[in-house]
Design a protein around this motif. Structure first.
Motif, PDB file in Angstrom:
ATOM      1  N   GLY A  71       0.988  -1.611  -0.159  1.00  0.00           N
ATOM      2  CA  GLY A  71      -0.102   0.379  -0.645  1.00  0.00           C
ATOM      3  C   GLY A  71       0.467   0.983   0.044  1.00  0.00           C
ATOM      4  N   THR A  72       2.111   0.847   0.301  1.00  0.00           N
ATOM      5  CA  THR A  72       2.576   2.347  -0.008  1.00  0.00           C
ATOM      6  C   THR A  72       3.702   2.672  -0.983  1.00  0.00           C
ATOM      7  N   GLU A  73       3.828   1.847  -2.138  1.00  0.00           N
ATOM      8  CA  GLU A  73       3.851   1.580  -3.068  1.00  0.00           C
ATOM      9  C   GLU A  73       4.162   2.341  -4.213  1.00  0.00           C
ATOM     10  N   LYS A  74       3.333   3.457  -4.067  1.00  0.00           N
ATOM     11  CA  LYS A  74       2.607   4.664  -5.137  1.00  0.00           C
ATOM     12  C   LYS A  74       2.781   5.908  -4.084  1.00  0.00           C
ATOM     13  N   LYS A  75       2.875   6.100  -3.166  1.00  0.00           N
ATOM     14  CA  LYS A  75       3.858   7.507  -2.851  1.00  0.00           C
ATOM     15  C   LYS A  75       4.713   8.348  -3.234  1.00  0.00           C
ATOM     16  N   ALA A  76       4.511   9.139  -3.263  1.00  0.00           N
ATOM     17  CA  ALA A  76       5.940   9.890  -4.179  1.00  0.00           C
ATOM     18  C   ALA A  76       6.876  10.810  -2.622  1.00  0.00           C
ATOM     19  N   CYS A  77       7.859  11.032  -3.290  1.00  0.00           N
ATOM     20  CA  CYS A  77       9.133  10.990  -2.537  1.00  0.00           C
ATOM     21  C   CYS A  77       8.946  12.237  -1.765  1.00  0.00           C
ATOM     22  N   PRO A  78       8.698  12.472  -0.421  1.00  0.00           N
ATOM     23  CA  PRO A  78       8.347  14.151  -0.258  1.00  0.00           C
ATOM     24  C   PRO A  78       9.494  15.216  -0.594  1.00  0.00           C
ATOM     25  N   GLU A  79       8.943  16.206  -0.317  1.00  0.00           N
ATOM     26  CA  GLU A  79       9.900  17.054  -1.005  1.00  0.00           C
ATOM     27  C   GLU A  79      11.016  17.637  -0.086  1.00  0.00           C
ATOM     28  N   GLY A  80      12.215  17.477  -0.159  1.00  0.00           N
ATOM     29  CA  GLY A  80      13.701  17.845   0.501  1.00  0.00           C
ATOM     30  C   GLY A  80      14.066  16.470   0.423  1.00  0.00           C
ATOM     31  N   ARG A  81      13.615  15.061   0.678  1.00  0.00           N
ATOM     32  CA  ARG A  81      13.250  13.874   1.503  1.00  0.00           C
ATOM     33  C   ARG A  81      14.476  13.119  -0.006  1.00  0.00           C
ATOM     34  N   GLU A  82      14.500  14.123  -1.008  1.00  0.00           N
ATOM     35  CA  GLU A  82      14.883  13.272  -2.158  1.00  0.00           C
ATOM     36  C   GLU A  82      16.387  12.347  -1.904  1.00  0.00           C
ATOM     37  N   VAL A  83      16.721  11.178  -2.469  1.00  0.00           N
ATOM     38  CA  VAL A  83      18.677  10.417  -1.382  1.00  0.00           C
ATOM     39  C   VAL A  83      19.318  10.629  -3.201  1.00  0.00           C
ATOM     40  N   HIS A  84      20.261  11.769  -3.198  1.00  0.00           N
ATOM     41  CA  HIS A  84      21.420  11.219  -3.904  1.00  0.00           C
ATOM     42  C   HIS A  84      22.312  10.816  -3.648  1.00  0.00           C
ATOM     43  N   THR A  85      22.536  10.306  -2.410  1.00  0.00           N
ATOM     44  CA  THR A  85      23.321   9.915  -2.333  1.00  0.00           C
ATOM     45  C   THR A  85      23.453   8.331  -0.583  1.00  0.00           C
ATOM     46  N   VAL A  86      23.389   7.564  -0.884  1.00  0.00           N
ATOM     47  CA  VAL A  86      23.536   6.605   0.120  1.00  0.00           C
ATOM     48  C   VAL A  86      24.681   6.866   1.467  1.00  0.00           C
ATOM     49  N   ASP A  87      23.821   7.732   2.427  1.00  0.00           N
ATOM     50  CA  ASP A  87      25.389   7.880   4.097  1.00  0.00           C
ATOM     51  C   ASP A  87      24.052   7.926   4.414  1.00  0.00           C
ATOM     52  N   GLU A  88      24.660   7.765   5.988  1.00  0.00           N
ATOM     53  CA  GLU A  88      24.200   7.976   7.417  1.00  0.00           C
ATOM     54  C   GLU A  88      22.625   8.138   7.661  1.00  0.00           C
ATOM     55  N   GLU A  89      21.928   9.345   6.814  1.00  0.00           N
ATOM     56  CA  GLU A  89      21.240  10.428   7.202  1.00  0.00           C
ATOM     57  C   GLU A  89      19.631   9.259   6.905  1.00  0.00           C
ATOM     58  N   LEU A  90      20.007   8.027   5.865  1.00  0.00           N
ATOM     59  CA  LEU A  90      18.787   7.172   5.208  1.00  0.00           C
ATOM     60  C   LEU A  90      18.653   6.518   6.404  1.00  0.00           C
ATOM     61  N   VAL A  91      19.272   6.199   7.577  1.00  0.00           N
ATOM     62  CA  VAL A  91      19.378   5.302   8.943  1.00  0.00           C
ATOM     63  C   VAL A  91      17.918   5.833   9.320  1.00  0.00           C
ATOM     64  N   PHE A  92      17.835   7.468   9.065  1.00  0.00           N
ATOM     65  CA  PHE A  92      16.197   7.817  10.492  1.00  0.00           C
ATOM     66  C   PHE A  92      15.176   7.959   9.042  1.00  0.00           C
ATOM     67  N   TYR A  93      15.073   7.477   8.023  1.00  0.00           N
ATOM     68  CA  TYR A  93      14.030   7.525   6.682  1.00  0.00           C
ATOM     69  C   TYR A  93      13.034   6.492   7.523  1.00  0.00           C
ATOM     70  N   GLU A  94      12.297   6.819   7.173  1.00  0.00           N
ATOM     71  CA  GLU A  94      10.718   5.416   7.321  1.00  0.00           C
ATOM     72  C   GLU A  94      10.813   4.874   6.318  1.00  0.00           C
ATOM     73  N   GLU A  95      10.455   3.226   6.430  1.00  0.00           N
ATOM     74  CA  GLU A  95      10.358   2.182   5.396  1.00  0.00           C
ATOM     75  C   GLU A  95       9.896   2.795   3.582  1.00  0.00           C
ATOM     76  N   TRP A  96       9.144   3.651   4.361  1.00  0.00           N
ATOM     77  CA  TRP A  96       8.229   3.911   2.643  1.00  0.00           C
ATOM     78  C   TRP A  96       8.489   5.321   2.494  1.00  0.00           C
ATOM     79  N   GLU A  97       9.233   5.657   3.107  1.00  0.00           N
ATOM     80  CA  GLU A  97      10.427   6.552   2.414  1.00  0.00           C
ATOM     81  C   GLU A  97      11.473   6.406   1.595  1.00  0.00           C
ATOM     82  N   LEU A  98      11.583   5.418   2.380  1.00  0.00           N
ATOM     83  CA  LEU A  98      12.812   4.583   1.546  1.00  0.00           C
ATOM     84  C   LEU A  98      12.489   3.816   0.260  1.00  0.00           C
TER      85      LEU A  98
END
Ligand code: NAG
Ligand code: NAG
Ligand code: NAG
Ligand code: NAG
Ligand code: NAG
Ligand code: NAG
Length: 398
Positions: A71-98
């Protein structure tokens, strides 16, 4: 695709806070595969080396299609959360955000970073799902060679889609697998490498010796010849299920050498797993030792080795297990052996075995029957009619 672990997964505890999670994890006495987080900072400092380098008790690989995906596949990436590089910040992303913000291509490109960041199981599930979506036909070899610890996230089914041609890649993936319960993955990896024509060197065979020998049937007869004797002492029955006759021949000969210092009933207990590679003479040599072969072993004997044995020899070989023949009378190789015996002689065993040569008949050349059963399709439909008169050529003895 799920390798379900008997251990509780984090998910079954709901969504604990970081601190609570950490306590829970350590109170259970095991570490997350890629997360060891310092409790005091809340966010920021993270270390994964603890688990990466630990050879201590490892959690089994847990692969579960993330519930978060539903049910989360369709959700768009929230503004400002776009990922351009894999780093430790991603640990704090919600699963649907990832799911919404990370691309499989970025992960493939920055796999070394993926391995450096202490993601949770659930997060890794999502990342793997992104890669699987990008490469539904299997990961390209350029990615496989950079997988490193991410190899622990893939399933044997995934690996069976891969092409692995580099021994260096095999070595690096074996290295990350050491001390972990990944023998199905290792077996699949070796199978793919060998299937692609790859040769294992002695060092790799030595490394393999530290894994349960699930991989044995993936090796060519030549490579089996180089396997260390110690490996044969670790073999479990299921490890040989997929082996072909040529492989069993090699394994039997190696096993004989490996168990040469064992005698009597202990020898039989050890060698019996490998008897699928034994010749008629080898079996005849076992008979005087009163081994009482079990039917499970008997029915795995090579057909060619079994067929020449006489009724008296089989009776002696099986001892009190002889009765088991009845249950196997319809299955090869017991059926084939029965079909070579005179029914009159079979009757003397008193087991009610059926399918022997009828009393009073003597078949001149038994291989006609095989030719008819196994080879007539090669000769064309007319050949059966040519063969029938030949088969009828029996001598009535009385
Ligand atoms: C694999 O890693 C090497 C060295 O880190 C890098 O040069 C290469 O681009 C990586 N391959 C892929 C497919 O990302
Ligand atoms: C593996 O190699 C075969 C034959 O070259 C190719 O068709 C297939 O796409 C390759 N698979 C992967 C996952 O690279
Ligand atoms: C590998 O091992 C086999 C058997 O133990 C040996 O004959 C061969 O010389 C070894 N090869 C190398 C390159 O060490
Ligand atoms: C046979 O030799 C192996 C390896 O040298 C050893 O581990 C095993 O204990 C020996 N078995 C017997 C019965 O001596
Ligand atoms: C096997 O059994 C026969 C008859 O019971 C006996 O004479 C013989 O000594 C036994 N052989 C062994 C190796 O125990
Ligand atoms: C039976 O005939 C086949 C060829 O048809 C031959 O190869 C085989 O040796 C013969 N067997 C015996 C026992 O004569």
């Amino acid at each position: 695709m799920a390798l379900q672990s008997p251990r509780p997964t984090l998910r079954s505890f709901g969504t604990p806070t970081w601190g609570g999670l950490l306590l829970l994890v350590f109170s259970l006495g095991w570490t997350l595969p890629s997360m060891a987080k310092t409790a005091d900072t809340g966010r920021g400092v993270t270390t994964s080396w603890l688990q990466r380098t630990s050879q201590a008790q490892q959690p089994e690989l847990i692969v579960i299609l993330p519930r978060a995906l539903q049910g989360t596949e369709k959700k768009a990436c929230p503004e400002g959360r776009e990922v351009h590089t894999v780093d430790e910040e991603l640990v704090f992303y919600e699963e649907w955000e990832l799911e919404a913000c990370v691309s499989g291509a970025l992960l493939a490109e920055q796999m070394d970073q993926v391995n450096a960041v202490p993601f949770t199981h659930e997060q890794l599930d999502i990342l793997k799902h992104k890669l699987d979506q990008l490469y539904p036909q299997g990961y390209p070899e350029s990615l496989i060679q950079n997988l490193s610890y991410f190899f622990l996230e893939v399933t044997p089914e995934d690996i069976h889609k891969w092409n692995v041609t580099s021994l260096e890649t095999v070595k690096s993936l074996l290295k990350v697998s050491e001390g972990r319960k990944t023998d199905p993955q290792v077996a699949a990896l070796i199978a793919r490498y060998v299937a692609g024509g790859g040769q294992l060197d002695n060092a790799t065979l030595d490394t393999l010796a530290s894994f349960p020998p699930t991989y044995l049937c993936s090796l060519s007869p030549e490579q089996l010849g180089l396997v260390h004797e110690d490996v044969l002492r670790e073999v479990r029955p299921q490890d040989l299920d997929a082996c072909r006759p040529l492989q069993m021949d090699v394994l039997y000969h190696k096993a004989r050498i490996a168990f040469r210092n064992v005698s009597g009933s202990m020898y039989f207990a050890r060698i019996k797993l490998f008897l699928g590679g034994a010749s008629t003479e080898d079996l005849q040599a076992l008979i005087p030792q009163n081994i009482s072969m079990d039917l499970a072993t008997f029915k795995k004997l090579k057909k060619e080795a079994l067929l020449p044995l006489t009724i008296a020899e089989v009776r002696k070989l099986l001892g009190p297990n002889l009765e088991g023949l009845k249950a196997e009378e319809g299955n090869s190789p017991v059926r084939d052996w029965i079909s070579r015996q005179r029914q009159k002689d079979l009757d003397s065993l008193g087991l009610g075995l059926r399918g022997g040569i009828p009393n009073g008949y003597f078949v001149l050349n038994l291989s006609f029957r095989e030719a008819l059963e196994g080879g007539s399709h090669l000769l064309g439909p007319g050949s059966a009619f040519i063969m029938i008169p030949a088969l009828l050529l029996v001598l009535i003895l009385n």
